[in-house]
Design a protein around this motif. Structure first.
Motif, short mmCIF file in Angstrom:
data_model
loop_
_atom_site.label_atom_id
_atom_site.label_comp_id
_atom_site.label_asym_id
_atom_site.label_seq_id
_atom_site.Cartn_x
_atom_site.Cartn_y
_atom_site.Cartn_z
N GLY A 8 0.77 -1.23 0.00
CA GLY A 8 0.00 0.00 0.00
C GLY A 8 0.80 1.28 0.00
N GLY A 9 2.12 1.19 0.07
CA GLY A 9 2.91 2.41 0.03
C GLY A 9 2.93 3.02 -1.36
N GLY A 10 3.55 4.19 -1.46
CA GLY A 10 3.64 4.84 -2.76
C GLY A 10 3.89 6.32 -2.64
N LEU A 11 3.71 7.01 -3.75
CA LEU A 11 3.90 8.46 -3.82
C LEU A 11 2.53 9.14 -3.77
CD1 LEU A 11 5.62 11.01 -4.41
CD2 LEU A 11 5.34 10.48 -6.85
N VAL A 12 2.41 10.14 -2.92
CA VAL A 12 1.15 10.86 -2.79
C VAL A 12 1.46 12.33 -2.56
CG1 VAL A 12 1.02 10.45 -0.30
CG2 VAL A 12 -1.09 10.85 -1.61
N GLN A 13 0.55 13.19 -3.00
CA GLN A 13 0.72 14.62 -2.80
C GLN A 13 0.35 15.01 -1.37
OE1 GLN A 13 -1.56 16.65 -5.81
NE2 GLN A 13 0.06 16.42 -7.34
N PRO A 14 0.90 16.10 -0.89
CA PRO A 14 0.50 16.59 0.44
C PRO A 14 -1.01 16.77 0.52
CG PRO A 14 2.43 17.77 -0.31
CD PRO A 14 1.98 16.93 -1.46
N GLY A 15 -1.57 16.33 1.65
CA GLY A 15 -3.01 16.37 1.83
C GLY A 15 -3.72 15.12 1.37
N GLY A 16 -3.00 14.24 0.71
CA GLY A 16 -3.59 13.01 0.20
C GLY A 16 -3.67 11.91 1.24
N SER A 17 -4.13 10.75 0.79
CA SER A 17 -4.33 9.61 1.69
C SER A 17 -3.70 8.35 1.12
CB SER A 17 -5.83 9.36 1.90
OG SER A 17 -6.45 10.46 2.52
N LEU A 18 -3.31 7.47 2.01
CA LEU A 18 -2.85 6.14 1.65
C LEU A 18 -3.33 5.17 2.73
CD1 LEU A 18 0.89 6.53 0.55
CD2 LEU A 18 -1.01 5.85 -0.90
N ARG A 19 -3.49 3.92 2.34
CA ARG A 19 -3.83 2.88 3.30
C ARG A 19 -2.80 1.77 3.19
NH1 ARG A 19 -8.14 -1.79 3.54
NH2 ARG A 19 -8.74 -1.76 5.74
N LEU A 20 -2.13 1.52 4.30
CA LEU A 20 -1.16 0.43 4.37
C LEU A 20 -1.82 -0.81 4.94
CD1 LEU A 20 1.97 2.31 5.80
CD2 LEU A 20 1.23 2.07 3.42
N SER A 21 -1.40 -1.95 4.42
CA SER A 21 -1.91 -3.22 4.91
C SER A 21 -0.73 -4.11 5.28
CB SER A 21 -2.73 -3.93 3.83
OG SER A 21 -3.83 -3.14 3.44
N CYS A 22 -0.96 -4.99 6.24
CA CYS A 22 0.07 -5.93 6.65
C CYS A 22 -0.60 -7.26 6.97
CB CYS A 22 0.81 -5.42 7.88
SG CYS A 22 2.00 -6.59 8.57
N ALA A 23 -0.08 -8.30 6.35
CA ALA A 23 -0.61 -9.64 6.59
C ALA A 23 0.50 -10.55 7.09
CB ALA A 23 -1.19 -10.20 5.30
N ALA A 24 0.17 -11.33 8.09
CA ALA A 24 1.13 -12.28 8.66
C ALA A 24 0.83 -13.68 8.16
CB ALA A 24 1.07 -12.24 10.17
N SER A 25 1.87 -14.44 7.98
CA SER A 25 1.71 -15.82 7.54
C SER A 25 2.83 -16.66 8.13
CB SER A 25 1.73 -15.91 6.01
OG SER A 25 2.98 -15.47 5.50
#
Length: 117
Positions: A8-25
């Protein structure tokens, strides 16, 4: 073996949103972790705790993200998310997923978040 994989990471402009996810296995079962968390490390800085959530659902945040970031999880499935809103350039860092069971910490490989115009 326990693996944590972020996405879910990446490049985003100021004021924007991102959602990170993490899965364990791996060699785990439901409700494996006592707590899960997100850390971040910016260039030249120490790794810092961003947000954490316990098995019972209690959460805590570093002051700089309060009101902007939300951590959530599905404890039974060993999943954790980080919703990041109103992102600022100073949020730029590698974000790491962490799972803690008893006195052992498990880490993901990290995902880059860059906030820039």
């Amino acid at each position: 073996q326990v693996q944590l994989v972020e996405s879910g990471g990446g490049l985003v402009q100021p004021g924007g949103s991102l959602r990170l996810s993490c899965a364990a296995s791996g060699s785990i079962f439901s409700y494996y972790f006592d707590a899960m968390a997100w850390y971040r490390q910016a260039p030249g800085k120490q790794r810092e705790l961003v947000a954490a959530i316990t098995r019972s659902g209690d959460t805590n945040y570093v002051d700089s993200v309060k009101g902007r970031f939300t951590i959530s999880g599905v404890n039974a499935k060993n999943l954790v998310y980080l919703q990041m809103n109103s992102l600022k350039p100073e949020d730029t860092a590698v974000y790491y997923c962490n799972g803690r069971r008893r006195r052992t910490d498990y880490w993901g490989q990290g995902t880059q978040v860059t906030v820039s115009s």
